[in-house]
Design an enzyme around this catalytic site. Structure first.
Site, PDB file in Angstrom:
ATOM      1  N   GLY A   1       0.824  -1.192   0.000  1.00 10.49           N
ATOM      2  CA  GLY A   1       0.000   0.000   0.000  1.00 10.49           C
ATOM      3  C   GLY A   1       0.862   1.247   0.000  1.00 10.49           C
TER       4      GLY A   1
ATOM      5  N   SER B   1       1.219   3.569  -3.394  1.00 13.12           N
ATOM      6  CA  SER B   1       0.748   4.569  -4.343  1.00 13.12           C
ATOM      7  C   SER B   1      -0.637   5.087  -3.996  1.00 13.12           C
ATOM      8  CB  SER B   1       0.734   3.989  -5.761  1.00 13.12           C
ATOM      9  OG  SER B   1       2.020   3.620  -6.170  1.00 13.12           O
TER      10      SER B   1
ATOM     11  N   SER C   1      -1.395  -4.423  -6.180  1.00 11.98           N
ATOM     12  CA  SER C   1      -1.484  -5.743  -6.795  1.00 11.98           C
ATOM     13  C   SER C   1      -1.848  -6.815  -5.764  1.00 11.98           C
ATOM     14  CB  SER C   1      -0.161  -6.103  -7.466  1.00 11.98           C
ATOM     15  OG  SER C   1       0.053  -5.275  -8.586  1.00 11.98           O
TER      16      SER C   1
ATOM     17  N   GLU D   1      13.373  -3.888  -3.688  1.00 10.75           N
ATOM     18  CA  GLU D   1      12.462  -4.056  -4.814  1.00 10.75           C
ATOM     19  C   GLU D   1      13.170  -3.851  -6.141  1.00 10.75           C
ATOM     20  OE1 GLU D   1       8.255  -2.165  -6.464  1.00 10.75           O
ATOM     21  OE2 GLU D   1       8.954  -1.696  -4.444  1.00 10.75           O
TER      22      GLU D   1
ATOM     23  N   GLU E   1      12.115   8.212 -14.464  1.00 13.44           N
ATOM     24  CA  GLU E   1      12.580   9.560 -14.161  1.00 13.44           C
ATOM     25  C   GLU E   1      13.052   9.680 -12.709  1.00 13.44           C
ATOM     26  OE1 GLU E   1      10.374   9.419 -17.748  1.00 13.44           O
ATOM     27  OE2 GLU E   1       9.778   8.773 -15.727  1.00 13.44           O
TER      28      GLU E   1
END
Length: 704
Positions: free
Chosen positions: A123, A125, A157, A240, A357
């Site tokens: 949890g 974004s 997800s 990650e 970016e």
């Protein structure tokens, strides 16, 4: 099984995967670590101790190395196995609990994760935050002995399948928006949790929106320290980003493409370049795992792996599409179906785990902060000797007598043969220094010749020597005849080591039958055409010298070393320029486009250096080919980026940048072009099929 038995571990994982695949219990898919969910498969891995592999045994782990974990994960990913059920918990949440969790949290959750009994979703974004995690608006306020969590997360997800969630929320305010962030472990079955499905481009449901409406979270379910969430989450993101899932999402498609082309030769160059990139990225992942085992936090390298890895796995789609000339078909098996999966998944590759970016901002800031590394004594020696001597050579530079006096011309030649001892790796370090300082000397050429004189049991050549290879020279009628083009330093040489078919000859450069036509490369270094027409004598033959192919490979390896040195200096000049020069009242680096370009330059230079290290580690000529492909790619990108960021300052010889970039443009095509080495790699590996390619990629089988 000991911790060093990585080969046996790899075999065990392959056996399990093969058993499930052959039993039609799963089909290989692209992006399997996110999309292919099977709790039974995860529990089969757990039964073998392969979830939480690196964790202490008291928490259900096996206390094995991060390289052992890499072996497990890359075998699962390359097979497109159904690993999504445990992936987030194993990769990210478990290590975070182990590092920041209280003893009670560790004892409660780690054994359950390792057993495949507890699954996690992330949890992070939020709809208005995008990649700006510091702007999260989900809040948690104190409530007795716990917290009340309110807000929402999106693109979460497998939230509809997970037993628990990791949630980044705001528990306090401060002048800095990075303050007051807290990480919570939330039970997804708690009252007030609502999960709403989101369907992705492939028409699949793994994304979700999650709403928390005054969800009670026990006070002991804070991960780490309340308010310290920003520091913790940025470290967790390196877990990650540093894994092979950022490289192998489309590997099943690449493997199918290799297998489809095993009997074709027209795809060698395209697939060879792809395999070189994959080898470099896998080598970087191996390095990151080793640094984690050493207790380091390779945040910068992990960001580079994620940036270049996601670029690669998206490019696999286009490589397959072009090479196979196939239409994507979502209902098909084989390459057409895998291509459809890869294309529809690819837009997410460069977003999840931090957008491209954002990652390049991290890389650029890391490059701007870090002074160029010193390192080992040999590097420091080369810097001391070569510093300030860069420039265009006019004849044989006077520095030659210095390096000869220091014994550099005998490095990697046995002392028993009159050399200075050492290894080819030591010689590569010296040549890398020449590239780093823009110094032109016939060092590589002279030592390569000396190595063959020593192998033949002859005294070492006196003065400068160079190697003449190619198909243009042969022995006919008892004479050594022919012409070789663009041979380095012939005009300065006293001795020529000439290859003619399977034979090797020593020819004095002043022999009447030797004619030299001077030439030069873009860096003004001598590249001469030489014609020989001399009678063959027994004294000219060098019996015992290595074959021409071996010497060409060594020359190519040293060219890769020189390129890597020039890459480092071009990046360093650029780093200094964009951090000190101002435009519109700000340093150039403050402009996002500038930072993005510097980041790409830095990333490709790191990858080139990783490939060079792999090539130097063993005698495999295919590693040399991969290094030449990656240093060539980097040379193009870095030279272009350096001149773009230097602007008008870089297009004159007033600035030393040209000493690096003119060499990059020259050396990338010497001793075999980038295209030649890509074809060489493809021609050697593609006929082996995907299984043979994978064996070559993963030939490190110990933790050392």
């Amino acid at each position: 099984m000991t911790d060093d038995d990585l080969g046996e571990l790899r075999r065990q994982v392959r056996d399990l995967v093969g058993e499930w695949r052959d039993g039609d219990r799963f089909r290989p898919v692209c992006d399997a670590w996110l999309r292919s969910y099977d709790t039974e498969f995860s529990r089969a891995l757990a039964d073998r101790g392969w979830i939480g592999l690196t964790w202490p045994r008291e928490y259900g782990g096996q206390a094995r190395s991060n390289r052992a974990r890499l072996v497990v994960t890359e075998e699962l990913l390359r097979a497109g196995a159904p690993v999504a059920a445990h992936w987030i918990a194993d990769r990210q949440i478990g290590p975070a609990v182990l590092r920041y969790g209280s003893p009670a949290l560790r004892e409660r959750y780690l054994p359950l994760i390792a057993a495949g009994a507890v699954t996690f979703c992330l949890g992070m974004s939020e709809t208005e935050s995008g990649s700006d995690l510091a702007s999260v608006r989900t809040t948690a306020r104190p409530d007795g002995d716990g917290w009340l969590l309110t807000g929402g997360k999106i693109w979460t997800s497998h939230a509809h399948r997970s037993t628990h969630a990791y949630v980044l929320c705001r528990t306090g305010t401060g002048g800095d928006r990075h303050e007051g962030l807290t990480e919570l472990i939330v039970d997804m079955s708690a009252p007030g949790v609502t999960v709403r499905p989101i369907v992705d481009l492939r028409g699949e449901h793994h994304f979700n929106e999650v709403v928390f409406d005054d969800v009670h979270v026990p006070g002991d379910h804070v991960l780490g320290t309340a308010g310290n969430g920003w520091t913790q989450v940025t470290e967790q993101l390196s877990f990650e980003r540093g894994g092979m899932e950022r490289v192998l999402s489309t590997y099943p498609l690449l493997a199918a493409t290799v297998d489809a082309c095993a009997d074709r030769r027209d795809a060698d160059a395209a697939l060879g370049e792809a395999l070189a990139r994959l080898a470099g990225l896998r080598g970087l992942a191996w390095r990151i795992a080793g640094e984690l085992d050493a207790g380091q936090a390779p945040v910068h390298a992990a960001a580079v792996l994620k940036d270049l890895g996601t670029e690669f796995e998206a490019d696999v789609n286009e490589i397959a599409r072009t090479v196979l000339d196939v239409e994507p078909d979502p209902d098909a098996d084989g390459p057409a179906g895998l291509l459809a999966q890869g294309l529809l998944a690819a837009p997410g590759f460069s977003i999840r785990g931090g957008t491209t970016e954002v990652l390049r901002t991290i890389i650029a800031k890391g490059a701007a902060r870090s002074p160029r590394r010193g390192g080992d004594e040999l590097r420091e020696l080369t810097d001391d000797v070569l510093g300030g001597h860069g420039g265009d050579p006019e004849g044989l530079p006077t520095l030659w007598s210095t390096v000869h006096g220091l014994g550099w011309t005998g490095v990697s030649v046995p002392e028993s043969a009159g050399g200075s001892g050492g290894t080819l790796t030591d010689l590569a370090a010296l040549v890398r220094g020449l590239g780093r300082h823009g110094v032109s000397l016939p060092l590589a050429e002279t030592v390569l010749a000396a190595r063959q004189f020593a192998a033949a049991g002859r005294g070492l050549p006196d003065g400068v020597a160079t190697v003449v290879t190619g198909d243009g020279i042969a022995v006919t009628g008892g004479r050594l005849r022919g012409t070789a083009a663009r041979v380095p330093w012939v005009a300065a040489a006293r001795t020529l080591l000439v290859y003619a078919g399977d034979e090797t000859f020593a020819v004095t450069a002043d022999h009447p039958g030797v004619r030299v036509t001077p030439g030069r490369n873009l860096a003004a270094e001598p590249r001469d055409d030489v014609t020989v027409d001399v009678p063959v004598t027994d004294g000219m033959r060098l019996t015992g010298a290595a074959p021409a192919g071996t010497v060409r490979a060594e020359a190519a390896l040293l060219t890769a070393a020189a390129l890597t040195g020039a890459l480092e200096t071009a990046v360093e000049h650029t780093r200094q320029h964009v951090t000190t020069r101002e435009q519109f009242g700000r340093p150039l680096l403050a402009f996002q486009a500038v930072g993005q370009t510097l980041a790409r330059m830095t990333a490709h230079t790191l990858l080139a250096g990783t490939a060079l290290d792999a090539a130097l580690a063993g005698p495999d000529p295919l590693r040399v080919a991969a290094a030449r492909v990656l240093t060539g790619r980097a040379a193009t990108l870095v030279a272009r980026g350096a001149h773009q960021l230097h602007g008008a300052m870089g297009v004159t010889r007033e600035h030393p940048l040209h000493l690096s970039t003119r060499r990059l443009w020259s050396w990338r095509d010497e001793n075999g072009t980038q295209q030649f080495w890509a074809r060489t790699l493809g021609a050697a590996l593609v006929p082996r099929g995907s299984a043979g390619v994978w064996s070559w990629l993963t030939d490190e089988e110990t933790d050392s």
